[in-house]
Design an enzyme around this catalytic site. Structure first.
Site, PDB file in Angstrom:
ATOM      1  N   CYS A   1       1.846   9.367  -5.830  1.00  0.00           N
ATOM      2  CA  CYS A   1       0.858   9.978  -4.932  1.00  0.00           C
ATOM      3  C   CYS A   1       0.694  11.476  -5.151  1.00  0.00           C
ATOM      4  O   CYS A   1       1.679  12.214  -5.234  1.00  0.00           O
ATOM      5  CB  CYS A   1       1.283   9.694  -3.495  1.00  0.00           C
ATOM      6  SG  CYS A   1       0.253  10.497  -2.270  1.00  0.00           S
TER       7      CYS A   1
ATOM      8  N   GLY B   1      -0.717  13.322   3.885  1.00  0.00           N
ATOM      9  CA  GLY B   1       0.372  13.396   4.856  1.00  0.00           C
ATOM     10  C   GLY B   1       0.794  12.057   5.429  1.00  0.00           C
ATOM     11  O   GLY B   1       0.099  11.056   5.302  1.00  0.00           O
ATOM     12  N   GLU B   2       1.977  12.062   6.024  1.00  0.00           N
ATOM     13  CA  GLU B   2       2.509  10.859   6.685  1.00  0.00           C
ATOM     14  C   GLU B   2       2.279  11.045   8.190  1.00  0.00           C
ATOM     15  O   GLU B   2       2.970  11.835   8.836  1.00  0.00           O
ATOM     16  CB  GLU B   2       4.000  10.713   6.347  1.00  0.00           C
ATOM     17  CG  GLU B   2       4.776   9.701   7.167  1.00  0.00           C
ATOM     18  CD  GLU B   2       4.107   8.329   7.285  1.00  0.00           C
ATOM     19  OE1 GLU B   2       3.797   7.712   6.254  1.00  0.00           O
ATOM     20  OE2 GLU B   2       3.890   7.889   8.437  1.00  0.00           O
TER      21      GLU B   2
ATOM     22  N   ASN C   1      -5.493   4.651  -8.488  1.00  0.00           N
ATOM     23  CA  ASN C   1      -6.379   5.725  -8.891  1.00  0.00           C
ATOM     24  C   ASN C   1      -5.549   6.728  -9.708  1.00  0.00           C
ATOM     25  O   ASN C   1      -4.605   7.309  -9.161  1.00  0.00           O
ATOM     26  CB  ASN C   1      -6.851   6.406  -7.596  1.00  0.00           C
ATOM     27  CG  ASN C   1      -8.280   6.839  -7.664  1.00  0.00           C
ATOM     28  OD1 ASN C   1      -8.859   6.978  -8.732  1.00  0.00           O
ATOM     29  ND2 ASN C   1      -8.854   7.084  -6.514  1.00  0.00           N
TER      30      ASN C   1
ATOM     31  N   SER D   1       1.692   0.950   4.146  1.00  0.00           N
ATOM     32  CA  SER D   1       1.644   1.120   2.693  1.00  0.00           C
ATOM     33  C   SER D   1       2.858   0.409   2.127  1.00  0.00           C
ATOM     34  O   SER D   1       3.951   0.944   2.124  1.00  0.00           O
ATOM     35  CB  SER D   1       1.701   2.609   2.333  1.00  0.00           C
ATOM     36  OG  SER D   1       0.503   3.219   2.711  1.00  0.00           O
ATOM     37  N   LEU D   2       2.644  -0.806   1.677  1.00  0.00           N
ATOM     38  CA  LEU D   2       3.781  -1.621   1.232  1.00  0.00           C
ATOM     39  C   LEU D   2       4.086  -1.342  -0.252  1.00  0.00           C
ATOM     40  O   LEU D   2       5.161  -0.882  -0.590  1.00  0.00           O
ATOM     41  CB  LEU D   2       3.475  -3.100   1.472  1.00  0.00           C
ATOM     42  CG  LEU D   2       4.682  -4.007   1.483  1.00  0.00           C
ATOM     43  CD1 LEU D   2       5.609  -3.698   2.642  1.00  0.00           C
ATOM     44  CD2 LEU D   2       4.264  -5.482   1.551  1.00  0.00           C
ATOM     45  N   HIS D   3       3.135  -1.631  -1.105  1.00  0.00           N
ATOM     46  CA  HIS D   3       3.193  -1.280  -2.529  1.00  0.00           C
ATOM     47  C   HIS D   3       4.337  -1.901  -3.320  1.00  0.00           C
ATOM     48  O   HIS D   3       4.460  -1.668  -4.527  1.00  0.00           O
ATOM     49  CB  HIS D   3       3.186   0.235  -2.742  1.00  0.00           C
ATOM     50  CG  HIS D   3       2.113   0.957  -1.996  1.00  0.00           C
ATOM     51  ND1 HIS D   3       0.909   0.380  -1.669  1.00  0.00           N
ATOM     52  CD2 HIS D   3       2.060   2.216  -1.496  1.00  0.00           C
ATOM     53  CE1 HIS D   3       0.166   1.254  -1.015  1.00  0.00           C
ATOM     54  NE2 HIS D   3       0.843   2.367  -0.886  1.00  0.00           N
TER      55      HIS D   3
ATOM     56  N   SER E   1      -2.143   4.683   9.171  1.00  0.00           N
ATOM     57  CA  SER E   1      -1.451   4.133   8.003  1.00  0.00           C
ATOM     58  C   SER E   1      -0.120   4.849   7.815  1.00  0.00           C
ATOM     59  O   SER E   1      -0.054   6.075   7.871  1.00  0.00           O
ATOM     60  CB  SER E   1      -2.330   4.329   6.759  1.00  0.00           C
ATOM     61  OG  SER E   1      -1.628   3.951   5.599  1.00  0.00           O
TER      62      SER E   1
ATOM     63  N   CYS F   1     -11.840   9.216   6.759  1.00  0.00           N
ATOM     64  CA  CYS F   1     -10.415   9.251   6.435  1.00  0.00           C
ATOM     65  C   CYS F   1      -9.895  10.668   6.700  1.00  0.00           C
ATOM     66  O   CYS F   1     -10.399  11.628   6.120  1.00  0.00           O
ATOM     67  CB  CYS F   1     -10.272   8.859   4.963  1.00  0.00           C
ATOM     68  SG  CYS F   1      -8.592   8.974   4.373  1.00  0.00           S
TER      69      CYS F   1
ATOM     70  N   CYS G   1       2.963  16.395   1.727  1.00  0.00           N
ATOM     71  CA  CYS G   1       3.695  15.271   2.323  1.00  0.00           C
ATOM     72  C   CYS G   1       5.129  15.316   1.816  1.00  0.00           C
ATOM     73  O   CYS G   1       5.377  15.658   0.659  1.00  0.00           O
ATOM     74  CB  CYS G   1       3.048  13.933   1.934  1.00  0.00           C
ATOM     75  SG  CYS G   1       3.853  12.519   2.728  1.00  0.00           S
TER      76      CYS G   1
ATOM     77  N   CYS H   1      -5.695  10.126  -2.167  1.00  0.00           N
ATOM     78  CA  CYS H   1      -5.277  11.201  -1.270  1.00  0.00           C
ATOM     79  C   CYS H   1      -4.641  12.369  -2.020  1.00  0.00           C
ATOM     80  O   CYS H   1      -3.843  12.209  -2.914  1.00  0.00           O
ATOM     81  CB  CYS H   1      -4.366  10.652  -0.186  1.00  0.00           C
ATOM     82  SG  CYS H   1      -2.818   9.940  -0.719  1.00  0.00           S
TER      83      CYS H   1
ATOM     84  N   GLU I   1      -8.006  17.627   3.208  1.00  0.00           N
ATOM     85  CA  GLU I   1      -9.120  16.783   2.782  1.00  0.00           C
ATOM     86  C   GLU I   1      -9.516  15.794   3.862  1.00  0.00           C
ATOM     87  O   GLU I   1      -8.671  15.245   4.547  1.00  0.00           O
ATOM     88  CB  GLU I   1      -8.707  15.978   1.551  1.00  0.00           C
ATOM     89  CG  GLU I   1      -8.241  16.846   0.421  1.00  0.00           C
ATOM     90  CD  GLU I   1      -7.775  16.024  -0.761  1.00  0.00           C
ATOM     91  OE1 GLU I   1      -7.226  16.616  -1.680  1.00  0.00           O
ATOM     92  OE2 GLU I   1      -7.959  14.795  -0.745  1.00  0.00           O
TER      93      GLU I   1
ATOM     94  N   CYS J   1       6.510   9.623  -2.439  1.00  0.00           N
ATOM     95  CA  CYS J   1       6.110   8.422  -3.191  1.00  0.00           C
ATOM     96  C   CYS J   1       5.702   8.866  -4.602  1.00  0.00           C
ATOM     97  O   CYS J   1       4.906   9.798  -4.740  1.00  0.00           O
ATOM     98  CB  CYS J   1       4.946   7.713  -2.493  1.00  0.00           C
ATOM     99  SG  CYS J   1       5.310   7.346  -0.772  1.00  0.00           S
TER     100      CYS J   1
HETATM  101  N1  SAH Z   1       1.098   8.585   4.254  1.00  0.00           N
HETATM  102  C1  SAH Z   1       0.392   7.480   4.739  1.00  0.00           C
HETATM  103  C2  SAH Z   1      -1.099   7.682   4.813  1.00  0.00           C
HETATM  104  C3  SAH Z   1      -1.754   8.443   3.704  1.00  0.00           C
HETATM  105  S1  SAH Z   1      -1.730   7.729   2.088  1.00  0.00           S
HETATM  106  C4  SAH Z   1       0.701   6.263   3.920  1.00  0.00           C
HETATM  107  O1  SAH Z   1       1.339   6.389   2.878  1.00  0.00           O
HETATM  108  O2  SAH Z   1       0.337   5.178   4.354  1.00  0.00           O
HETATM  109  C5  SAH Z   1      -3.095   6.594   2.173  1.00  0.00           C
HETATM  110  C6  SAH Z   1      -3.002   5.463   1.176  1.00  0.00           C
HETATM  111  O3  SAH Z   1      -3.391   5.893  -0.141  1.00  0.00           O
HETATM  112  C7  SAH Z   1      -1.609   4.897   1.059  1.00  0.00           C
HETATM  113  O4  SAH Z   1      -1.631   3.497   1.084  1.00  0.00           O
HETATM  114  C8  SAH Z   1      -1.189   5.418  -0.289  1.00  0.00           C
HETATM  115  O5  SAH Z   1      -0.152   4.686  -0.800  1.00  0.00           O
HETATM  116  C9  SAH Z   1      -2.481   5.356  -1.067  1.00  0.00           C
HETATM  117  N2  SAH Z   1      -2.463   6.123  -2.325  1.00  0.00           N
HETATM  118  C10 SAH Z   1      -1.747   7.228  -2.608  1.00  0.00           C
HETATM  119  N3  SAH Z   1      -1.998   7.624  -3.894  1.00  0.00           N
HETATM  120  C11 SAH Z   1      -2.869   6.734  -4.396  1.00  0.00           C
HETATM  121  C12 SAH Z   1      -3.508   6.599  -5.677  1.00  0.00           C
HETATM  122  N4  SAH Z   1      -3.298   7.467  -6.653  1.00  0.00           N
HETATM  123  N5  SAH Z   1      -4.349   5.555  -5.861  1.00  0.00           N
HETATM  124  C13 SAH Z   1      -4.593   4.673  -4.858  1.00  0.00           C
HETATM  125  N6  SAH Z   1      -4.035   4.761  -3.641  1.00  0.00           N
HETATM  126  C14 SAH Z   1      -3.184   5.777  -3.409  1.00  0.00           C
HETATM  127 FE1  SF4 Z   2       2.946  10.711   1.634  1.00  0.00          FE
HETATM  128 FE2  SF4 Z   2       1.494   8.468   1.980  1.00  0.00          FE
HETATM  129 FE3  SF4 Z   2       1.392   9.856  -0.329  1.00  0.00          FE
HETATM  130 FE4  SF4 Z   2       3.604   8.506   0.286  1.00  0.00          FE
HETATM  131  S1  SF4 Z   2       1.558   7.638  -0.103  1.00  0.00           S
HETATM  132  S2  SF4 Z   2       3.534  10.625  -0.525  1.00  0.00           S
HETATM  133  S3  SF4 Z   2       3.677   8.786   2.489  1.00  0.00           S
HETATM  134  S4  SF4 Z   2       0.722  10.559   1.671  1.00  0.00           S
END
Ligand code: SAH
Ligand code: SF4
Length: 369
Positions: free
Chosen positions: A131, A181-182, A312, A236-238, A213, A117, A124, A355, A96, A128
């Site tokens: 995700c 992906g990471e 999301n 991506s702290l969260h 990121s 993006c 990945c 994503c 994507e 997480c």
């Molecule tokens: N893997 C890398 C980059 C891709 S993810 C990373 O984790 O930083 C890009 C961003 O989208 C990250 O901050 C991720 O945590 C966030 N993300 C993943 N799933 C999501 C969702 N369902 N709603 C909102 N943000 C989300």
């Molecule tokens: Fe991979 Fe980023 Fe999604 Fe975590 S948030 S599973 S590192 S794509």
């Protein structure tokens, strides 16, 4: 896991690598630049478009290289000015790429600021829990050529949409490596791709307008800090404490905050630029005011920008975004402390922009047929 295509993607070649390959065939040194100009500057879509090259050379190139190793499968446009491109790779993997338009006051959509993006892996491995990208694990890394191809696809779409009356080669303003992906787990391909995107013989796109990121791979953050091209960094702290972060991001076990935060600090000191802390707000997981206070302290210590993103919803996962009031209350804790913070009114909710979601649905539909 490694996929080797039968022809090398042209979009993965650097000026040096292409020059060397052409020299084997006795071509002069200027030829590589000429071919890359066709690809990036004149936007040739086929070898036959490259009319200044001889027919035998074009035939050899077609046998040796894949001009653009991805095709557009679907372009899902949303009312709120987001385009989600689903691209098919040669092995039928799907990735994507998203175009996010931010309209500017007083000008039409065609002149909006555009952020692209891009993805770096199919799936990945980081796991997480919230995700969609990681739900089915990692299928494979993308090659540098496949990463660059996403941007060239965007250029082709944008070229068709607006006449190319612009001074810059790329028709967008920012690149964020925040797709599937990471990125730091596919480090070498990422750096090669971004080098091509940045180079004058490539897309000529400024490194300072590119944000990488990561979920927090500490050794690779430190390595990225040493790269000659100064990319921007988002984390991506969260979770603002290990207790919360560990529950939703397995990477926190290997790289807890005590390791992550000093690495981020080292990066920002080296670059003298603000790092962004991304924080998805998930109801009853990380949206308590104590988390906001801890996040505030971290952001202050790092002199970082905070990007709050309402979660999301992902089909099949139980997580939900907090109410608007709760989102606001969380943001207010940071604002009061004069932390630079944005609460994203996220784009593309109606086209599954988070994503990995569009790809997941398409793969599920494929399996069902
Ligand atoms: N893997 C890398 C980059 C891709 S993810 C990373 O984790 O930083 C890009 C961003 O989208 C990250 O901050 C991720 O945590 C966030 N993300 C993943 N799933 C999501 C969702 N369902 N709603 C909102 N943000 C989300
Ligand atoms: Fe991979 Fe980023 Fe999604 Fe975590 S948030 S599973 S590192 S794509």
């Amino acid at each position: 896991m490694k996929y080797t295509p039968d022809r090398a993607p042209l979009t993965g070649e650097t000026l040096d690598s292409l020059t060397a390959r052409l020299a084997e065939r006795g071509e002069p040194a200027f030829r590589a630049k000429q071919i890359l100009d066709w690809l990036y500057k004149k936007r040739a879509r086929s070898w036959d478009d490259m009319t200044s090259l001889s027919k035998p050379l074009r035939a050899w190139l077609a046998e040796t290289f894949d001009l653009l190793p991805a095709e557009l499968v679907l372009n899902k446009q949303s009312a709120d000015v987001t385009d989600k491109l689903l691209l098919g790779l040669r092995d039928r993997s799907l990735i994507e790429t998203v175009i996010i338009r931010v309209p500017q006051e007083g000008v039409g959509l065609d002149h909006s600021r555009k952020t692209i993006c891009i993805s770096t892996q199919v799936g990945c491995a980081m796991g997480c829990v919230f995700c969609a990208s990681g739900l089915a694990g990692l299928k494979r890394d993308l090659s540098a050529g496949e990463i660059v191809a996403q941007l060239l696809h965007v250029c082709h779409l944008e070229d068709a949409r607006t006449p190319r009356a612009r001074t810059e080669l790329a028709s967008f303003d920012n690149i964020v490596v925040m797709g599937m992906g990471e990125p730091l787990a596919n480090y070498d391909a990422l750096i090669r791709a971004l080098t091509i995107v940045n180079a004058g013989w490539g897309l000529g796109f400024g490194a300072r307008r590119i944000t990488v990121s990561t979920s927090g791979l500490v050794p690779k953050i430190l390595k990225l800090a040493e790269e000659p091209l100064g990319f921007r960094l988002a984390i991506s702290l969260h979770g603002a404490t290990d207790e919360v972060r560990e529950k939703i991001m397995p990477v926190n076990k290997a790289y807890p905050l005590a390791k992550l935060i000093p690495a981020v600090k080292a990066f920002s000191e080296k670059h003298g630029r603000m790092v962004t802390l991304e924080f998805i707000l998930i109801a009853e997981v990380n949206d308590a005011l104590e988390q906001a206070e801890k996040l505030r302290d971290l952001a202050r210590d790092l002199h970082a920008h905070v990007n709050l993103i309402p979660y999301n919803t992902v089909e099949g996962l139980p997580w939900k975004r907090p109410s608007l009031t709760r989102q606001e209350r969380f943001a207010e804790v940071l604002r009061r402390a004069r932390i630079s913070v944005t609460l994203r009114r996220e784009k593309g909710h109606d086209i599954d922009a988070a994503c990995g979601q569009l790809r997941l649905q398409t793969e599920q539909a494929r399996e069902a047929t």
